[in-house]
Each structure stands twice: as structure tokens, then as C-alpha cells.
Design an enzyme around this catalytic site. Sequence first.
Site, short mmCIF file in Angstrom:
data_model
loop_
_atom_site.label_atom_id
_atom_site.label_comp_id
_atom_site.label_asym_id
_atom_site.label_seq_id
_atom_site.Cartn_x
_atom_site.Cartn_y
_atom_site.Cartn_z
N LYS A 78 -9.60 7.21 7.58
CA LYS A 78 -9.07 8.53 7.25
C LYS A 78 -9.06 9.48 8.44
CE LYS A 78 -9.92 8.20 2.35
NZ LYS A 78 -10.26 8.91 1.15
N SER A 121 -4.23 0.55 -5.24
CA SER A 121 -2.96 1.26 -4.99
C SER A 121 -1.75 0.34 -4.92
CB SER A 121 -3.06 2.10 -3.72
OG SER A 121 -3.98 3.15 -3.90
N GLY A 139 -14.44 11.24 4.83
CA GLY A 139 -13.08 11.77 4.66
C GLY A 139 -12.86 12.39 3.29
#
Length: 144
Positions: free
Chosen positions: A72, A22, A136
Site C-alpha cells: 500500500k 477481490s 496502510g
Amino acid sequence: MRGTGKADVFVMLAHPVGHAKSPGIFNEIFEQKGLDSLMVPLSCRPEDFDTFWAGITAAENIRGVIISVPYKVPVYHKCAAAHDRAARVQSANSVRRQADGTWYADNFDGVGFIDGLKAGGHRIAGRRILQVGAGGAGASLTYC
């Protein structure tokens, strides 16, 4: 110019975080769009999470966090409000800072996966599936 003193900072949180793609993806997008924003990968040991999150919250220029394993569920519980997708599984894969400084949770793991299958031409309705894992991301997928 990206990364000035006025930059909006985003975080990729995981433990470990070395596998995270990311930051590179988002930083390339920020650069292409000419945004004064950057994403940094951060990690902490799970036993230090509460202290870490207090620091993230105290850092006023952190606008949002992308969350991965194992945070999460703990991050979701640090949020003041949440999208229905996150609330029904009590798990967040992203949070954004609200105007009052509190955090808003969302979880698009499930809907993103399903949208990807559909975009790839896979028919889902009426089909049987085997899901392995209910963390999650898995919990989010179950509710789609």
C-alpha cells in the site's frame, strides 16, 4: 464476452495473494454487467517490487490495481497524483491509470470501514476506540 484481446485488465496485488477475494468478486460483477474486463491476482516478492511495478506500468491494458499487504505504501509512492484520503496517509489501496499513463492513488479503507459501522447501526461520534495497528489500512482509518 469477457476476456477478449480488447479486455480491460485489473490486478489484485498482494504478497502472498492466495487469500484475496477481490478477483472472484470483481470477475463476477464484470460477468453480470457483460463487461469485457477481468481481474487477475498477482504477487511478487517485496525485493522485486520495483521491477514488477515497471512491468505493470508497461502493460498498457492494465487499467487499475487493488493493493493489499505489503504494497500500500510503496504503490502510493509510484503514483503521479492522489485523492486527499491517500495523500494524507501516503498509502493506496487502489490505483487507476490516467489518460497519460500515470497512476492515480486512492485509499478508502478508513471511510469504507466507518461507513460499514454506520450502516450496521453503530454510533461512532463521541465514542472511544482502541485501534490496534497503523499500517496502510490502519492509518487510513485513523484519519476518518
